[in-house]
Design a protein around this motif. Structure first.
Motif, mmCIF file in Angstrom:
data_model
loop_
_atom_site.group_PDB
_atom_site.id
_atom_site.type_symbol
_atom_site.label_atom_id
_atom_site.label_comp_id
_atom_site.label_asym_id
_atom_site.label_seq_id
_atom_site.Cartn_x
_atom_site.Cartn_y
_atom_site.Cartn_z
ATOM 1 N N LEU A 50 14.233 33.637 74.549
ATOM 2 C CA LEU A 50 13.733 34.639 75.837
ATOM 3 C C LEU A 50 12.754 35.606 75.365
ATOM 4 C CD1 LEU A 50 17.271 35.451 77.712
ATOM 5 C CD2 LEU A 50 15.525 33.804 78.544
ATOM 6 N N PRO A 51 12.889 36.231 74.204
ATOM 7 C CA PRO A 51 11.657 37.087 73.802
ATOM 8 C C PRO A 51 10.281 36.502 73.660
ATOM 9 C CG PRO A 51 13.603 37.505 72.281
ATOM 10 C CD PRO A 51 13.910 36.243 73.102
ATOM 11 N N VAL A 52 10.528 35.124 73.218
ATOM 12 C CA VAL A 52 9.333 34.496 73.185
ATOM 13 C C VAL A 52 8.632 34.073 74.411
ATOM 14 C CG1 VAL A 52 8.139 32.068 72.363
ATOM 15 C CG2 VAL A 52 9.646 33.240 70.975
ATOM 16 N N LEU A 53 9.471 33.665 75.501
ATOM 17 C CA LEU A 53 8.764 33.373 76.738
ATOM 18 C C LEU A 53 8.659 34.708 77.498
ATOM 19 C CD1 LEU A 53 8.776 31.568 79.366
ATOM 20 C CD2 LEU A 53 10.884 31.896 79.676
ATOM 21 N N GLY A 54 9.138 35.927 77.015
ATOM 22 C CA GLY A 54 8.850 37.186 77.696
ATOM 23 C C GLY A 54 7.400 37.838 77.500
ATOM 24 N N THR A 55 6.838 37.138 76.376
ATOM 25 C CA THR A 55 5.461 37.566 75.899
ATOM 26 C C THR A 55 4.508 36.978 76.873
ATOM 27 O OG1 THR A 55 5.089 35.571 74.555
ATOM 28 C CG2 THR A 55 5.988 37.545 73.407
ATOM 29 N N GLN A 56 5.066 36.064 77.677
ATOM 30 C CA GLN A 56 4.110 35.490 78.762
ATOM 31 C C GLN A 56 4.041 36.183 80.068
ATOM 32 O OE1 GLN A 56 2.229 32.753 77.656
ATOM 33 N NE2 GLN A 56 3.414 33.443 75.492
ATOM 34 N N LEU A 57 5.240 36.882 80.351
ATOM 35 C CA LEU A 57 5.343 37.800 81.444
ATOM 36 C C LEU A 57 6.098 39.014 81.224
ATOM 37 C CD1 LEU A 57 5.147 37.647 84.605
ATOM 38 C CD2 LEU A 57 7.417 36.776 84.633
ATOM 39 N N PRO A 58 5.255 40.067 80.680
ATOM 40 C CA PRO A 58 5.771 41.380 80.039
ATOM 41 C C PRO A 58 6.504 41.949 81.406
ATOM 42 C CG PRO A 58 3.674 41.000 79.304
ATOM 43 C CD PRO A 58 3.644 39.989 80.405
ATOM 44 N N GLY A 59 7.511 42.642 81.095
ATOM 45 C CA GLY A 59 8.438 43.298 82.116
ATOM 46 C C GLY A 59 9.457 42.629 82.969
ATOM 47 N N THR A 86 -2.442 37.393 79.998
ATOM 48 C CA THR A 86 -3.618 36.665 79.612
ATOM 49 C C THR A 86 -3.030 35.942 78.307
ATOM 50 O OG1 THR A 86 -4.826 38.327 78.487
ATOM 51 C CG2 THR A 86 -5.103 38.016 80.646
ATOM 52 N N LYS A 87 -3.871 34.872 77.859
ATOM 53 C CA LYS A 87 -3.530 34.209 76.783
ATOM 54 C C LYS A 87 -3.500 35.060 75.553
ATOM 55 C CE LYS A 87 -3.683 29.496 74.526
ATOM 56 N NZ LYS A 87 -3.613 30.302 73.111
ATOM 57 N N PRO A 88 -4.854 35.726 75.364
ATOM 58 C CA PRO A 88 -4.972 36.640 74.102
ATOM 59 C C PRO A 88 -3.765 37.713 74.019
ATOM 60 C CG PRO A 88 -7.017 36.167 75.148
ATOM 61 C CD PRO A 88 -6.148 35.556 76.300
ATOM 62 N N ASP A 89 -3.720 38.306 75.101
ATOM 63 C CA ASP A 89 -2.512 39.428 75.324
ATOM 64 C C ASP A 89 -1.270 38.817 74.708
ATOM 65 O OD1 ASP A 89 -4.291 41.347 75.672
ATOM 66 O OD2 ASP A 89 -3.954 41.199 77.874
ATOM 67 N N ALA A 90 -0.890 37.504 75.454
ATOM 68 C CA ALA A 90 0.296 37.106 75.088
ATOM 69 C C ALA A 90 0.386 36.384 73.655
ATOM 70 C CB ALA A 90 0.489 35.729 75.815
ATOM 71 N N ASP A 91 -0.715 35.946 73.080
ATOM 72 C CA ASP A 91 -0.663 35.672 71.800
ATOM 73 C C ASP A 91 -0.460 36.619 70.854
ATOM 74 O OD1 ASP A 91 -1.014 32.984 72.349
ATOM 75 O OD2 ASP A 91 -3.242 32.925 72.112
ATOM 76 N N ARG A 92 -0.930 38.000 71.062
ATOM 77 C CA ARG A 92 -0.990 39.214 70.340
ATOM 78 C C ARG A 92 0.432 39.747 70.560
ATOM 79 N NH1 ARG A 92 -4.292 41.908 73.062
ATOM 80 N NH2 ARG A 92 -5.938 41.159 72.147
ATOM 81 N N ALA A 93 1.251 39.698 71.647
ATOM 82 C CA ALA A 93 2.559 40.087 71.566
ATOM 83 C C ALA A 93 3.500 39.234 70.878
ATOM 84 C CB ALA A 93 2.910 40.160 73.144
ATOM 85 N N LEU A 94 3.220 38.005 70.737
ATOM 86 C CA LEU A 94 3.994 36.956 70.049
ATOM 87 C C LEU A 94 3.878 37.142 68.648
ATOM 88 C CD1 LEU A 94 5.857 34.468 70.158
ATOM 89 C CD2 LEU A 94 3.863 32.967 70.287
ATOM 90 N N THR A 95 2.429 37.496 68.061
ATOM 91 C CA THR A 95 2.376 37.803 66.490
ATOM 92 C C THR A 95 3.098 39.178 66.161
ATOM 93 O OG1 THR A 95 0.252 36.734 66.616
ATOM 94 C CG2 THR A 95 0.730 38.391 65.038
ATOM 95 N N GLU A 96 3.206 40.266 67.211
ATOM 96 C CA GLU A 96 3.519 41.364 66.940
ATOM 97 C C GLU A 96 5.353 41.279 67.123
ATOM 98 O OE1 GLU A 96 2.275 44.273 69.431
ATOM 99 O OE2 GLU A 96 0.208 44.324 68.943
#
Length: 205
Positions: free
Chosen positions: A145-154, A181-191
């Motif tokens: 769920l946290p990993v999928l959550g990076t694709q749809l914040p909130g 956006t994919k760059p934002d999602a990738d950044r969130a996943l890294t963090e």
């Protein structure tokens, strides 16, 4: 009056002692003032170099009463699943058609495995007011769920105790516009995988 010298006239000469007492008093007062100032200065110097006893003792012990902030060691990366190992069912709970397929196609491009695509069940259909809801088994709470959550914040996250299997659902709600956006999602996943170290406050006394 007899004698060699006579006092004549109406005025008599007055014999005055030299004014030595006044000068002596001034000298004594000045000396005391100088000694007082010198002694005070000496005490100040002693306090500076010794730290007034308590400070000097603290310096000698290498401790300080002021709180210090120390960052804890950076934790190791969390053992989060990769998107390619997560199966996502994309379900549309809105009245807008085509959202489920469009969202599923984008998630597939980002490496997720796609399961069922269609309308949400009666339990959630037209009842999700936010951007979306992420559903999964209890085991997915800190993993998928946290990993999928990076694709749809909130998006709201829920677990179902009786749910079987490892697949998770992305239920699209009325407030949905698009995935991050994919760059934002990738950044969130890294963090998410490598969180910042947490500062810890420590007192020296």
């Amino acid at each position: 009056m007899g004698g060699k010298y006579r006092i004549t006239g109406n005025k008599h000469p007055r014999m005055r002692r030299p004014r030595r007492h006044g000068r002596l008093v001034v000298l004594v007062v000045a000396s005391v003032a100088v000694l007082g100032v010198g002694g005070w200065g000496t005490l100040q110097l002693i306090d500076v170099f010794t730290g007034g006893g308590r400070k000097a003792s603290a310096a000698a012990d290498g401790t300080d009463c002021a709180p210090t902030t120390k960052a804890s060691p950076s934790p190791s990366a969390k053992a989060l699943p990769e998107p390619r190992t997560i199966t996502v069912n994309v379900l549309n709970a809105t009245t807008r058609s085509g959202l489920a397929k469009k969202t599923a196609d984008e998630l597939k491009k980002r490496g997720f495995k796609i399961g069922d695509v269609g309308n949400a069940t009666k339990e959630y259909d037209k009842k999700v007011k936010g951007a979306g809801m992420l559903l999964g088994p209890a085991s997915a709470l800190d993993t998928s769920l946290p990993v999928l959550g990076t694709q749809l914040p909130g998006a709201e996250r829920r677990t179902e105790a009786a749910r079987k299997g490892a697949a998770v659902d992305l239920v699209i709600g009325d407030g949905f516009k698009e995935l991050a956006t994919k760059p934002d999602a990738d950044r969130a996943l890294t963090e998410l995988a490598r969180p910042e170290p947490t500062p810890k406050s420590k007192k020296g006394c």
